[in-house]
Design an enzyme around this catalytic site. Structure first.
Site, PDB file in Angstrom:
ATOM      1  N   ASN A  64       0.836  -1.205   0.000  1.00 55.68           N
ATOM      2  CA  ASN A  64       0.000   0.000   0.000  1.00 55.68           C
ATOM      3  C   ASN A  64       0.869   1.253   0.000  1.00 55.68           C
ATOM      4  O   ASN A  64       1.733   1.364  -0.893  1.00 55.68           O
ATOM      5  CB  ASN A  64      -1.109  -0.038   1.058  1.00 55.68           C
ATOM      6  CG  ASN A  64      -0.709  -0.249   2.496  1.00 55.68           C
ATOM      7  OD1 ASN A  64      -0.288  -1.326   2.874  1.00 55.68           O
ATOM      8  ND2 ASN A  64      -0.866   0.758   3.330  1.00 55.68           N
ATOM      9  N   ASP A  65       0.711   2.155   0.930  1.00 54.89           N
ATOM     10  CA  ASP A  65       1.227   3.523   0.800  1.00 54.89           C
ATOM     11  C   ASP A  65       2.709   3.655   0.425  1.00 54.89           C
ATOM     12  O   ASP A  65       3.554   2.944   0.987  1.00 54.89           O
ATOM     13  CB  ASP A  65       1.106   4.266   2.141  1.00 54.89           C
ATOM     14  CG  ASP A  65      -0.196   4.033   2.839  1.00 54.89           C
ATOM     15  OD1 ASP A  65      -1.072   3.370   2.285  1.00 54.89           O
ATOM     16  OD2 ASP A  65      -0.321   4.519   3.980  1.00 54.89           O
ATOM     17  N   PRO A  66       3.017   4.646  -0.432  1.00 55.15           N
ATOM     18  CA  PRO A  66       4.424   5.046  -0.599  1.00 55.15           C
ATOM     19  C   PRO A  66       4.907   5.685   0.702  1.00 55.15           C
ATOM     20  O   PRO A  66       4.167   6.423   1.343  1.00 55.15           O
ATOM     21  CB  PRO A  66       4.381   6.083  -1.716  1.00 55.15           C
ATOM     22  CG  PRO A  66       2.975   6.562  -1.786  1.00 55.15           C
ATOM     23  CD  PRO A  66       2.100   5.462  -1.242  1.00 55.15           C
ATOM     24  N   GLN A  81       4.591   0.483   2.282  1.00 58.99           N
ATOM     25  CA  GLN A  81       3.939  -0.424   3.229  1.00 58.99           C
ATOM     26  C   GLN A  81       3.774  -1.779   2.529  1.00 58.99           C
ATOM     27  O   GLN A  81       3.230  -1.855   1.414  1.00 58.99           O
ATOM     28  CB  GLN A  81       2.577   0.139   3.626  1.00 58.99           C
ATOM     29  CG  GLN A  81       2.641   1.477   4.349  1.00 58.99           C
ATOM     30  CD  GLN A  81       2.817   1.308   5.855  1.00 58.99           C
ATOM     31  OE1 GLN A  81       1.896   0.969   6.557  1.00 58.99           O
ATOM     32  NE2 GLN A  81       4.034   1.542   6.341  1.00 58.99           N
ATOM     33  N   SER A 125       2.860   4.327   8.085  1.00 57.51           N
ATOM     34  CA  SER A 125       3.444   5.268   7.123  1.00 57.51           C
ATOM     35  C   SER A 125       4.201   6.440   7.735  1.00 57.51           C
ATOM     36  O   SER A 125       3.990   6.802   8.891  1.00 57.51           O
ATOM     37  CB  SER A 125       2.341   5.804   6.214  1.00 57.51           C
ATOM     38  OG  SER A 125       1.956   4.774   5.356  1.00 57.51           O
TER      39      SER A 125
END
Ligand code: DQQ
Length: 577
Positions: A64-66, A81, A125
């Site tokens: 998922n997230d950068p 992530q 994150s």
């Protein structure tokens, strides 16, 4: 928006997303759907049918997230992530890859993973800051208990002279920030720090008080001892939890990016937030009053979930960084799957990152413009060119001899006049672009448009993902709608097939509209009018795959449209993890 309709909308989203309820009746702000039974089901075989060819993906499992993107001593570092054990969200670590061109990536071992009391339930994150003396430091959210209590931690490279910064240390004076005076399960995703004239560093941490989304502000002299400012930098009613805030200056004079500590001069600021309730982001352009640490959006920026989006499609938890190598600001965003978790477990992978984009302030000063980084062009191979191709009502013309499943297409359409533009029905005023796109689609005959590309199309058009424009005549102006419509993208039934859309604020004086689409097996990432409106769709064709995918230009409007210029390239595979 009325509080009651806000509540209903949130309720629907919460039900759809399956927020986790604790035994004690409290709601854990888990942020992601949780499928305990699949979290550690390792992929045995990988399904390559819909894997992307040139988008960022690890070999297997969930992403998922950068996180913490940065440029350091000639190398781009990208963290994200990642679930090392399965293809759904869970067991999250900071995976790490490095590159010299933002396109070819080499995987490294995870940089940060749960191992200490201050992050044993999660390493979520965060962002990187380069401190004076050229010393990178990462701030990230640690989860410290089963109740999802969130703290802010730091990590530093074990060896600054390792060009890849492979090993990261989490010193024992962590956590740096405890959730005091804030909602402790809605307190995450620290930003890159900026340095004020008063000798203090500042960061934002995403949060929520009741239904008010907010960016908590913290200050520190030494980066270790942080004090919460009395007021958030900014907040907005009825927007729910703000995840992954991002705050940075943009130049009024050039397309170059600015380092985040540039707080004066001919600049504006951008504040972007990711709305957990809707899983969409919005940003505002505004002014940062650095002396009082307040951010005020311009009155041209809507400061709610109807605000401007970087991308009107599948794009979330985005983050920018300043690339001092090329003086540009780069934007990364996560494009989740649109199929379901069982499919993801079967595929053995889930989630991609969109192509990194350069972002800068539009000349109107009211919005940003985005464009894929120029390095992507090194993947272009066989090229086809088309010009002066007339498209009458109902025409579709195939663009042959490129790999239509994996291509980069740039096209400019022209039309003789706007006289035939359909009237913009005043009753649509309360519809958002996505509803209007769903209502009108690509096949409903129009005046000026719908025209554009049919991407990932099967030979007899059983499947296709159209990316197109439709021009309307409103009372005092023309309204340009851009759609990327997944409705007919796949014969598969149980898929999320949204008609993503945004309006394009463009001058039509030249009677032209341009479009660029990056087509990559299960993703179509499009840039309208030079990057003023961007839309990413995830799609899963069953027939239009590999060599059986086709690409067309089309027009379903009564006004003849001309393809002035079209360049399309087959895209090569980069080194990808
Ligand atoms: N994803 C992370 C959180 C963040 C969310 C957890 C956004 O830190 O708020 O994986 O997608």
């Amino acid at each position: 928006m009325e509080a009651s309709s806000w509540f209903l909308r949130v309720l629907v989203v919460v039900i759809l997303r399956g927020t986790v309820f604790l035994n004690n009746g409290g709601v854990v702000e888990a942020s992601h759907e949780v499928y305990m039974e699949y979290q550690s089901v390792s992929a045995v075989e990988l399904n390559h049918l819909h894997r992307t060819g040139f988008h960022f993906q690890p070999k297997r499992h969930w992403i998922n997230d950068p996180n913490g993107p940065m440029y350091y001593n000639g190398i781009y570092h990208f963290f994200y992530q990642y679930n090392p054990k399965g293809a759904v969200w869970g067991n999250i670590v900071w995976a790490h890859s490095v590159s010299t061109d933002l396109i070819n990536w080499k995987p490294l071992p995870p940089a940060i993973y749960p191992s200490k009391p201050f992050d044993q339930y999660g390493t979520w994150s965060g962002s990187a800051t380069i401190l004076p003396g050229n010393k990178p430091i990462i701030l990230y959210t640690g989860i410290i208990d089963k109740n999802n209590t969130q703290v802010q931690n730091y990590a530093i490279p074990a060896n600054y002279s390792d060009p890849y910064l492979q090993k990261w240390i989490k010193p024992n004076n962590n956590p740096l920030v405890f959730p005091v005076g804030v909602n402790k399960t809605a307190f995450r995703d620290p930003t890159t720090a900026w340095f004020g004239k008063d000798g203090h560093w500042r960061i934002l941490v995403g949060g929520r008080r009741k239904h008010r989304g907010m960016a908590h502000l913290y200050r520190s002299r030494d980066f270790m001892k942080w004090t919460k400012a009395q007021h958030p930098l900014h907040s907005s009613a009825m927007t729910g939890m703000w995840e992954c805030p991002d705050f940075y200056p943009v130049s009024l004079d050039s397309e170059n990016g600015l380092e985040v500590s540039v707080i004066e001069g001919n600049i504006k600021h951008v504040l972007k937030v990711s709305l957990d309730e809707t899983r969409y982001e919005y940003y505002t352009i505004g002014k940062y009053f650095s002396k009082i640490d307040k951010y005020v959006p311009d009155n041209t920026s809507v400061d709610s979930w109807a605000g401007l989006r970087y991308d009107y499609g599948n794009f979330y938890a985005s983050k920018t960084f300043f690339d001092c190598g090329k003086n540009r600001r780069i934007l990364w965003g996560w494009a989740n799957e649109s199929d379901n978790s069982i499919e993801d477990v079967k595929k053995g992978w889930a989630g991609i990152q969109t192509i990194p984009r350069k972002a800068w302030l539009d000349k109107s000063e009211k919005q940003l413009v985005q464009w894929p980084v120029e390095e992507l062009e090194t993947l272009r191979r066989r090229k086809v060119h088309l010009s002066n191709q007339k498209l009458n009502l109902g025409d579709h013309v195939e663009i042959k001899e490129i790999t239509a499943a994996q291509a980069d297409v740039e096209v400019t359409f022209s039309f003789p006049s706007l006289d035939k533009a359909e009237a913009f029905d005043p009753s649509w005023v309360n519809m958002d672009a996505q509803e209007l796109c769903k209502h009108k689609g690509s096949t409903v005959q129009g005046g000026v448009g719908p025209f554009g590309l049919l991407t990932l199309a099967s030979q007899h058009l059983e499947e296709y993902t159209p990316v197109f424009f439709r021009v309307f005549k409103a009372k005092d102006n023309h309204v340009v709608l851009m759609c990327s419509d997944a409705t007919s993208s796949s014969l598969k039934k149980k898929l999320y097939k949204p008609s993503f859309a945004g309006f394009v604020n463009v001058d039509l004086a030249e009677n032209e509209l341009s479009l660029r689409s990056l087509i990559d097996n299960s993703v179509v990432e499009s840039f309208g009018a030079g990057g003023k409106t961007c839309i990413t769709s995830r799609v899963y064709p069953t027939l239009a795959v590999f060599k059986d995918a086709h690409l067309y230009v089309f027009n379903n409007g009564t006004e003849t449209v001309t393809v002035e210029n079209l360049d399309a390239w087959s895209m090569n595979y980069p080194l990808m993890n």
